[in-house]
Design a protein around this motif. Structure first.
Motif, PDB file in Angstrom:
ATOM      1  N   TYR A   8       0.833  -1.208   0.000  1.00  0.00           N
ATOM      2  CA  TYR A   8       0.000   0.000   0.000  1.00  0.00           C
ATOM      3  C   TYR A   8       0.868   1.258   0.000  1.00  0.00           C
ATOM      4  N   PHE A   9       1.969   1.199   0.764  1.00  0.00           N
ATOM      5  CA  PHE A   9       2.877   2.346   0.836  1.00  0.00           C
ATOM      6  C   PHE A   9       3.423   2.661  -0.554  1.00  0.00           C
ATOM      7  N   CYS A  10       3.892   1.637  -1.238  1.00  0.00           N
ATOM      8  CA  CYS A  10       4.451   1.842  -2.589  1.00  0.00           C
ATOM      9  C   CYS A  10       3.381   2.308  -3.569  1.00  0.00           C
ATOM     10  N   GLN A  11       2.157   1.844  -3.353  1.00  0.00           N
ATOM     11  CA  GLN A  11       1.046   2.229  -4.222  1.00  0.00           C
ATOM     12  C   GLN A  11       0.806   3.737  -4.156  1.00  0.00           C
ATOM     13  N   TYR A  12       1.028   4.320  -2.966  1.00  0.00           N
ATOM     14  CA  TYR A  12       0.807   5.757  -2.800  1.00  0.00           C
ATOM     15  C   TYR A  12       2.066   6.589  -3.069  1.00  0.00           C
ATOM     16  N   ASP A  13       3.199   5.934  -3.076  1.00  0.00           N
ATOM     17  CA  ASP A  13       4.462   6.651  -3.327  1.00  0.00           C
ATOM     18  C   ASP A  13       4.650   6.806  -4.841  1.00  0.00           C
ATOM     19  N   TYR A  14       3.791   7.656  -5.435  1.00  0.00           N
ATOM     20  CA  TYR A  14       3.736   7.788  -6.892  1.00  0.00           C
ATOM     21  C   TYR A  14       5.090   8.140  -7.518  1.00  0.00           C
ATOM     22  N   HIS A  15       5.807   9.042  -6.870  1.00  0.00           N
ATOM     23  CA  HIS A  15       7.036   9.577  -7.462  1.00  0.00           C
ATOM     24  C   HIS A  15       8.300   8.849  -7.002  1.00  0.00           C
ATOM     25  N   GLY A  16       8.114   7.859  -6.143  1.00  0.00           N
ATOM     26  CA  GLY A  16       9.264   7.084  -5.696  1.00  0.00           C
ATOM     27  C   GLY A  16      10.163   7.832  -4.739  1.00  0.00           C
ATOM     28  N   TYR A  17       9.609   8.803  -3.974  1.00  0.00           N
ATOM     29  CA  TYR A  17      10.411   9.563  -3.014  1.00  0.00           C
ATOM     30  C   TYR A  17      10.702   8.755  -1.748  1.00  0.00           C
ATOM     31  N   GLY A  18       9.893   7.701  -1.512  1.00  0.00           N
ATOM     32  CA  GLY A  18      10.092   6.901  -0.300  1.00  0.00           C
ATOM     33  C   GLY A  18       9.470   7.510   0.928  1.00  0.00           C
ATOM     34  N   ARG A  19       8.628   8.539   0.732  1.00  0.00           N
ATOM     35  CA  ARG A  19       7.975   9.191   1.873  1.00  0.00           C
ATOM     36  C   ARG A  19       6.538   9.547   1.475  1.00  0.00           C
ATOM     37  N   LEU A  20       5.656   9.506   2.493  1.00  0.00           N
ATOM     38  CA  LEU A  20       4.245   9.849   2.276  1.00  0.00           C
ATOM     39  C   LEU A  20       3.811  10.932   3.250  1.00  0.00           C
ATOM     40  N   GLY A  21       2.824  11.721   2.822  1.00  0.00           N
ATOM     41  CA  GLY A  21       2.240  12.726   3.702  1.00  0.00           C
ATOM     42  C   GLY A  21       1.209  12.110   4.640  1.00  0.00           C
ATOM     43  N   ALA A  22       0.759  12.904   5.600  1.00  0.00           N
ATOM     44  CA  ALA A  22      -0.178  12.407   6.623  1.00  0.00           C
ATOM     45  C   ALA A  22      -1.484  11.913   6.011  1.00  0.00           C
ATOM     46  N   GLU A  23      -2.018  12.648   5.028  1.00  0.00           N
ATOM     47  CA  GLU A  23      -3.298  12.261   4.445  1.00  0.00           C
ATOM     48  C   GLU A  23      -3.181  10.945   3.682  1.00  0.00           C
ATOM     49  N   GLN A  24      -2.041  10.721   3.051  1.00  0.00           N
ATOM     50  CA  GLN A  24      -1.832   9.442   2.369  1.00  0.00           C
ATOM     51  C   GLN A  24      -1.738   8.301   3.381  1.00  0.00           C
ATOM     52  N   CYS A  25      -1.106   8.570   4.508  1.00  0.00           N
ATOM     53  CA  CYS A  25      -1.050   7.576   5.585  1.00  0.00           C
ATOM     54  C   CYS A  25      -2.441   7.253   6.109  1.00  0.00           C
ATOM     55  N   MET A  26      -3.298   8.263   6.193  1.00  0.00           N
ATOM     56  CA  MET A  26      -4.668   8.060   6.650  1.00  0.00           C
ATOM     57  C   MET A  26      -5.424   7.165   5.670  1.00  0.00           C
ATOM     58  N   GLU A  27      -5.185   7.362   4.381  1.00  0.00           N
ATOM     59  CA  GLU A  27      -5.833   6.527   3.359  1.00  0.00           C
ATOM     60  C   GLU A  27      -5.425   5.062   3.538  1.00  0.00           C
ATOM     61  N   ILE A  28      -4.141   4.834   3.773  1.00  0.00           N
ATOM     62  CA  ILE A  28      -3.668   3.461   3.968  1.00  0.00           C
ATOM     63  C   ILE A  28      -4.227   2.900   5.274  1.00  0.00           C
ATOM     64  N   GLY A  29      -4.329   3.741   6.287  1.00  0.00           N
ATOM     65  CA  GLY A  29      -4.905   3.328   7.562  1.00  0.00           C
ATOM     66  C   GLY A  29      -6.323   2.814   7.397  1.00  0.00           C
ATOM     67  N   LEU A  30      -7.062   3.440   6.483  1.00  0.00           N
ATOM     68  CA  LEU A  30      -8.426   2.993   6.198  1.00  0.00           C
ATOM     69  C   LEU A  30      -8.409   1.570   5.641  1.00  0.00           C
ATOM     70  N   ALA A  31      -7.472   1.279   4.739  1.00  0.00           N
ATOM     71  CA  ALA A  31      -7.359  -0.059   4.151  1.00  0.00           C
ATOM     72  C   ALA A  31      -6.894  -1.093   5.170  1.00  0.00           C
ATOM     73  N   LEU A  32      -6.125  -0.638   6.178  1.00  0.00           N
ATOM     74  CA  LEU A  32      -5.607  -1.547   7.201  1.00  0.00           C
ATOM     75  C   LEU A  32      -6.568  -1.723   8.375  1.00  0.00           C
ATOM     76  N   ASN A  33      -7.775  -1.139   8.265  1.00  0.00           N
ATOM     77  CA  ASN A  33      -8.803  -1.239   9.317  1.00  0.00           C
ATOM     78  C   ASN A  33      -8.336  -0.639  10.646  1.00  0.00           C
ATOM     79  N   LEU A  34      -7.546   0.428  10.564  1.00  0.00           N
ATOM     80  CA  LEU A  34      -7.097   1.100  11.787  1.00  0.00           C
ATOM     81  C   LEU A  34      -8.150   2.090  12.257  1.00  0.00           C
TER      82      LEU A  34
END
Length: 433
Positions: A8-34
């Motif tokens: 999921y992390f790589c799916q959101y790391d569109y540009h390959g920077y290796g880092r995500l913003g808070a809102e992107q983390c929240m999106e992944i959190g939704l998929a992880l049932n957090l």
């Protein structure tokens, strides 16, 4: 899982920077049932480097997810100890019921509208039914009623939480005793290597035959916790006594899930919880063979008990339309549909609230389960926290109009919207529904 997290992390790391913003983390959190409220809190606690947040790398995100899960577990443990202190149950009883204490207490408290700490016998029967403790046959149900009467220790017609737990213990002992021979035959059937113990693989075969195989991460976690709780010696294997407890708990959960499905069906049709209970009571009073179905004569008798008058022609046409398998019988869901059709607007339907805050607690918790939250965790959440978490999932504020913001005007439409959004999240991350 760790692999899911990385994917999921790589799916959101569109540009390959290796880092995500808070809102992107929240999106992944939704998929992880957090719990998104906890996740937001953990993200906000991160130390910022200078004026600009550089984002979160994968390893840091793993740590954040770990902290989020630890805090969720802390919520549950705190609620368990609050219940222990509030009810005054001793430590031995607490340990015996720890796996169920929150769910049992929340069910008990949901009917204690005056906060007296006591329920009438009729209300206790409702809790026993909803938790999945009631057996099927009329003879067994009658025995449970006898146990219920005897469990009223001080004979005042009311049950406090102590007496209720004593009742649950006795019902479980009764259910274990009457099913011992059947359970032992099942145990031998699944113990294919004949070593007197069941391995994880053998348990999976049992779950498959029971129709209890977990279909998502939420169900996998609940089942893993259940197996761990009955494996008292921590061996990773289940002996016969542990097998009986496991089988009983699975059957309780299956019955409880069916109860929840029927309640949701009824709420979608506009029935209140009290109406549903009265209808269920009338239905089960006439279900003499415990089949979960009523024939025409029994349905007529049930309508008489409910003081509902209907002409012969309307009765016949409605029964035929709902009896899709032409069995000459209706199950409880079909019976609810029958009552709904006959009511023709006369049923005292729930008034749909204008805001999230006005929803019944059961609806709030059902929405959280739709978004993948474990039932036990949902039961442990304070109502205010549950409301705010629903707002996170539905992207709405507590005081927003449900109709104006979400375009829903009934419980059915709200639950359908929640399911559609949860399904959309799964599809986005390549999960199965």
């Amino acid at each position: 899982t760790s692999n899911d997290m990385a994917r999921y992390f790589c799916q959101y790391d569109y540009h390959g920077y290796g880092r995500l913003g808070a809102e992107q983390c929240m999106e992944i959190g939704l998929a992880l049932n957090l719990d998104l409220n906890l996740l937001r809190s953990v993200l906000d606690e991160r130390p910022k480097l200078g004026k600009k947040d550089k984002g979160v790398d994968l390893e840091e995100f793993r740590v954040i997810v770990g902290k989020c899960k630890e805090q969720a577990e802390r919520v549950v443990r705190q609620r368990e100890h609050e219940i222990k202190e509030h009810t005054g149950i001793n430590h031995k009883t607490f340990l015996e019921f720890r796996q169920d204490i929150v769910a049992l207490y929340e069910l008990f408290s949901s009917l204690d509208s005056h906060g007296s700490g006591n329920l009438k016998a009729k209300e206790i029967r409702r809790v026993v039914d909803e938790f999945g403790l009631t057996p099927k046959t009329p003879k067994e149900k009658a025995e449970v009623q006898r146990i219920l009467r005897e469990s009223d220790v001080d004979k005042d017609g009311y049950f406090n939480f102590h007496e209720f737990l004593f009742l649950v213990k006795r019902i479980r002992a009764y259910n274990t005793n009457i099913s011992r021979d059947r359970d032992y035959a099942s145990f031998l059937r699944y113990d294919r290597d004949g070593n007197g113990k069941l391995s994880v693989r053998e348990i999976c075969n049992l779950l498959d035959d029971l129709g209890a195989v977990p279909h998502n991460r939420q169900e996998q976690e609940e089942l893993a916790a259940l197996i761990q709780s009955v494996d008292e010696d921590g061996s990773g294997f289940i002996d016969f006594s542990e097998f009986q407890v496991l089988l009983q708990r699975i059957e309780e959960r299956l019955r409880s899930s069916r109860f929840e499905e029927e309640v949701e069906y009824g709420m979608r049709a506009g029935f209140s919880e009290s109406q549903l209970y009265d209808l269920r009571f009338a239905f089960e009073s006439l279900d003499a063979d415990g089949s979960g179905r009523l024939d025409k004569s029994e349905i007529r008798h049930c309508l008489h008990l409910l003081e509902k008058k209907v002409s012969q022609d309307v009765f016949e046409s409605t029964f035929k339309a709902l009896d899709e398998d032409a069995s000459g019988e209706l199950d409880f869901r079909e019976f609810l549909a029958f009552i709904d059709v006959l009511g023709e607007g006369e049923t005292d339907l729930n008034v749909f609230p204008s805001k999230i805050r006005g929803l019944e607690q059961r609806v709030i918790r059902r929405i959280l389960e739709i978004f993948g939250q474990r039932r036990y965790y949902v039961a442990a959440l304070p109502l205010q926290d549950a409301v705010h978490l629903v707002c996170q999932y539905l992207d709405i504020r507590p005081d927003d109009s449900l109709y104006e913001v979400l375009q829903v005007r009934s419980i059915a439409e709200l639950l359908d919207l929640a399911k559609a959004r949860a399904k959309g999240t799964k599809a986005k991350f390549g999960q199965t529904a």
